[in-house]
Design a protein around this motif. Structure first.
Motif, mmCIF file in Angstrom:
data_model
loop_
_atom_site.group_PDB
_atom_site.id
_atom_site.type_symbol
_atom_site.label_atom_id
_atom_site.label_comp_id
_atom_site.label_asym_id
_atom_site.label_seq_id
_atom_site.Cartn_x
_atom_site.Cartn_y
_atom_site.Cartn_z
ATOM 1 N N ARG A 185 3.546 -9.671 14.268
ATOM 2 C CA ARG A 185 3.327 -8.450 13.500
ATOM 3 C C ARG A 185 2.262 -8.667 12.432
ATOM 4 O O ARG A 185 2.215 -9.736 11.794
ATOM 5 N N PRO A 186 1.406 -7.654 12.188
ATOM 6 C CA PRO A 186 0.503 -7.740 11.036
ATOM 7 C C PRO A 186 1.303 -7.791 9.745
ATOM 8 O O PRO A 186 2.392 -7.220 9.651
ATOM 9 N N ASP A 187 0.772 -8.471 8.741
ATOM 10 C CA ASP A 187 1.436 -8.518 7.435
ATOM 11 C C ASP A 187 1.248 -7.204 6.679
ATOM 12 O O ASP A 187 2.196 -6.684 6.081
ATOM 13 N N GLU A 221 -7.301 -15.014 2.526
ATOM 14 C CA GLU A 221 -6.150 -15.603 1.849
ATOM 15 C C GLU A 221 -4.982 -15.862 2.802
ATOM 16 O O GLU A 221 -3.900 -16.243 2.368
ATOM 17 N N GLY A 222 -5.217 -15.649 4.099
ATOM 18 C CA GLY A 222 -4.232 -16.054 5.092
ATOM 19 C C GLY A 222 -3.348 -14.979 5.667
ATOM 20 O O GLY A 222 -2.452 -15.276 6.468
ATOM 21 N N LEU A 223 -3.556 -13.716 5.310
ATOM 22 C CA LEU A 223 -2.714 -12.650 5.840
ATOM 23 C C LEU A 223 -3.315 -12.054 7.110
ATOM 24 O O LEU A 223 -4.536 -12.043 7.295
ATOM 25 N N ARG A 224 -2.429 -11.551 7.962
ATOM 26 C CA ARG A 224 -2.858 -10.771 9.127
ATOM 27 C C ARG A 224 -2.939 -9.311 8.667
ATOM 28 O O ARG A 224 -1.918 -8.726 8.284
ATOM 29 N N LYS A 280 0.295 6.998 10.699
ATOM 30 C CA LYS A 280 0.812 6.934 12.071
ATOM 31 C C LYS A 280 0.357 5.646 12.745
ATOM 32 O O LYS A 280 1.121 4.984 13.454
ATOM 33 N N ARG A 281 -0.922 5.292 12.514
ATOM 34 C CA ARG A 281 -1.430 4.053 13.103
ATOM 35 C C ARG A 281 -0.751 2.833 12.473
ATOM 36 O O ARG A 281 -0.499 1.833 13.144
ATOM 37 N N ALA A 282 -0.452 2.923 11.176
ATOM 38 C CA ALA A 282 0.254 1.828 10.506
ATOM 39 C C ALA A 282 1.631 1.632 11.122
ATOM 40 O O ALA A 282 2.068 0.497 11.363
ATOM 41 N N ASP A 283 2.308 2.718 11.389
ATOM 42 C CA ASP A 283 3.633 2.633 11.994
ATOM 43 C C ASP A 283 3.556 2.037 13.404
ATOM 44 O O ASP A 283 4.381 1.203 13.793
ATOM 45 N N LYS A 284 2.553 2.465 14.150
ATOM 46 C CA LYS A 284 2.381 1.962 15.521
ATOM 47 C C LYS A 284 2.023 0.482 15.531
ATOM 48 O O LYS A 284 2.363 -0.251 16.458
ATOM 49 N N SER A 285 1.349 0.025 14.493
ATOM 50 C CA SER A 285 0.920 -1.382 14.436
ATOM 51 C C SER A 285 2.076 -2.338 14.187
ATOM 52 O O SER A 285 1.934 -3.542 14.371
ATOM 53 N N SER A 286 3.232 -1.814 13.744
ATOM 54 C CA SER A 286 4.408 -2.623 13.394
ATOM 55 C C SER A 286 4.146 -3.559 12.218
ATOM 56 O O SER A 286 4.801 -4.604 12.086
ATOM 57 N N ALA A 287 3.184 -3.197 11.361
ATOM 58 C CA ALA A 287 2.918 -4.013 10.170
ATOM 59 C C ALA A 287 4.150 -4.047 9.276
ATOM 60 O O ALA A 287 4.926 -3.090 9.225
ATOM 61 N N GLU A 288 4.327 -5.168 8.587
ATOM 62 C CA GLU A 288 5.484 -5.286 7.692
ATOM 63 C C GLU A 288 5.321 -4.406 6.446
ATOM 64 O O GLU A 288 6.301 -3.865 5.924
ATOM 65 N N GLN A 336 -3.811 -1.673 -9.634
ATOM 66 C CA GLN A 336 -2.414 -1.741 -9.223
ATOM 67 C C GLN A 336 -2.206 -0.870 -7.978
ATOM 68 O O GLN A 336 -2.840 0.170 -7.822
ATOM 69 N N ALA A 337 -1.300 -1.317 -7.099
ATOM 70 C CA ALA A 337 -0.994 -0.549 -5.888
ATOM 71 C C ALA A 337 0.489 -0.735 -5.570
ATOM 72 O O ALA A 337 1.229 -1.370 -6.328
ATOM 73 N N LYS A 338 0.913 -0.190 -4.421
ATOM 74 C CA LYS A 338 2.293 -0.355 -3.985
ATOM 75 C C LYS A 338 2.311 -0.798 -2.518
ATOM 76 O O LYS A 338 1.575 -0.266 -1.692
ATOM 77 N N LEU A 339 3.165 -1.777 -2.254
ATOM 78 C CA LEU A 339 3.406 -2.224 -0.885
ATOM 79 C C LEU A 339 4.609 -1.472 -0.342
ATOM 80 O O LEU A 339 5.714 -1.574 -0.890
ATOM 81 N N LYS A 340 4.407 -0.713 0.710
ATOM 82 C CA LYS A 340 5.500 0.048 1.302
ATOM 83 C C LYS A 340 6.074 -0.740 2.473
ATOM 84 O O LYS A 340 5.383 -0.966 3.471
ATOM 85 N N PRO A 341 7.338 -1.186 2.406
ATOM 86 C CA PRO A 341 7.954 -1.876 3.554
ATOM 87 C C PRO A 341 8.130 -0.894 4.712
ATOM 88 O O PRO A 341 8.776 0.139 4.559
#
Length: 425
Positions: free
Chosen positions: A328-330, A354-357, A372-380, A394-399
């Motif tokens: 899965r992409p990070d 920095e080592g992330l996918r 929609k593409r993010a959801d299809k990619s199965s990124a974490e 500043q930003a937000k990481l959405k799980p």
């Protein structure tokens, strides 16, 4: 409208979604074989046709019916390699490896080519992972190689695979067995297929490898090769069995088993899977000892043993196992507005360094379509970058699996993602 160009029948494309399984198998092999002291070699896919005629055998189906052979512009007869042992032996001789080290262990991975009748697990371009060991005549080398295959299959999580072993004797005792076998086959000549009637004259062992059901039944009732072994071959085979038992490697002695290549002497073995997905192509790995091959090709008198596993068949079994191999992409980096596109491209590049996918859609588009593409990619995680995020840093990481968004500084994204992955693991 121009005619659509299709791939060559029996030569398959390997695409994302499936290639990850192949990469997993190859990575497991490279890591494990390295533990055993085997170094990787890569030989050309094209060799002088004479190499395979002299090693594999002119009367084998491989040379007689299945090789892709052609003349090049210099009118030399060349062939796509149908197997990996003969090219490895040629390289061993050509580079005078015997003068550099007394014991040589090599492995290889790559495509082979045979014009075969196709079915599940058997293709015209197929892939093998194999290994060769030169310089050791002892049964311990045979056993080490079989143990390596056993551990390889265990690492892949494959079960219900049975190791069959046999001994074909050597130049001392095999003629005695040949004479008994020919006498027996002559009495059943009319019931044999046409190919086997020809094989009787030049290489009667090939009859034992015939796929014709009538020929198989006749061969099964024929002389037992193990009853004709000379004392040294018997001692070698007993030693192999004793050492396999000492390692806890379960095996079945199968005196009717031969290999389809002429160069084998003494030990031969096959790993046979019982899974229905393979149909009749149930052998996933096989090999044996070939103590006279190197010398017959003009090299030193170097004993050798080798094996090859069919990647196509291993991948079929892994598909059936239910294991997951897609990585899965990070992070999926999405762009909130057109003015943030370049900044998002820069952020994605930095996170990759920095080592992330990282997944990033270079086309941009609406934020809805990107999500929609993010959801299809199965990124974490998904990170949306817009003017507000660029300005504040500043930003937000959405799980993507659910949960509250995680506030993060843009220059701390990689660290936070790695920490969250460790916690979730």
């Amino acid at each position: 409208m121009s005619q659509k160009v299709a791939g060559v029948k029996g030569m398959n494309d390997l695409l994302p979604g499936e290639i990850e399984i192949w990469q997993h198998v190859e990575a497991q092999a490279r890591e494990l074989f390295g533990r055993f002291g085997y170094g990787e070699i890569r030989t050309p896919m094209v060799e002088d046709t004479a190499l395979f005629v002299r090693s594999v055998g002119e009367e084998t189906d491989i040379v007689g019916k299945e090789m892709y052979t052609f003349n090049d512009k210099a009118d030399r007869s060349l062939s796509l390699r149908p197997e990996g042992t003969a090219p490895a032996a040629r390289a061993y001789i050509e580079h005078s490896i015997a003068n550099q080290e007394p014991l040589t262990r090599w492995f290889y991975a790559g495509p082979m080519f045979r014009y075969e009748r196709m079915k599940t697990g058997r293709y015209r371009q197929f892939y093998q992972i194999g290994a060769e060991a030169y310089g050791a005549k002892e049964g311990a080398q045979d056993v080490e190689m079989m143990d390596m295959v056993v551990q390889f299959l265990e690492r892949l999580g494959l079960k219900d695979i049975t190791l069959n072993i046999n001994s074909l004797g050597d130049e001392v005792c095999r003629p005695t067995y040949h004479a008994k076998l020919v006498e027996y086959l002559q009495a059943h000549r009319e019931a044999l297929c046409g190919d086997c009637q020809k094989r009787m004259e030049k290489n009667p062992l090939r009859v034992l490898d015939c796929k014709n059901e009538k020929c198989q039944a006749i061969a099964a009732a024929g002389p037992n090769v193990l009853e004709s072994l000379c004392e040294p071959c018997r001692a070698h085979f007993d030693d192999v069995q004793r050492k396999l038992t000492a390692l806890g490697v379960r095996h079945v002695v199968n005196p009717r088993m031969v290999r389809g290549l002429d160069y084998y002497t003494r030990t031969v073995f096959e790993f046979i899977a019982s899974h229905p997905a393979l149909g009749t192509a149930s052998t996933v790995g096989a090999g044996g000892r070939y103590d006279k091959l190197v010398k017959s090709l003009g090299g030193p008198d170097a004993p050798a043993v080798g094996f090859a596993c069919g990647l196509d068949r291993l991948v079929l079994l892994l598909k059936e196992s239910g294991q997951q191999f897609t990585v899965r992409p990070d992070v999926f980096v999405a762009v909130a507005d057109a003015g943030s596109h370049d900044a998002a491209l820069v952020l994605a590049s930095r996170l990759r360094r920095e080592g992330l996918r990282v997944e990033f859609d270079t086309r941009g588009g609406s934020l809805k379509s990107q999500m929609k593409r993010a959801d299809k990619s199965s990124a974490e995680f998904t990170l949306v970058l817009g003017e507000a995020e660029r300005t504040s840093g500043q930003a937000k990481l959405k799980p993507m699996a659910g949960g509250e968004p995680i506030p993060v500084a843009l220059d701390e994204v990689a660290r936070v993602v790695r920490e969250r992955k460790v916690v979730s693991a």
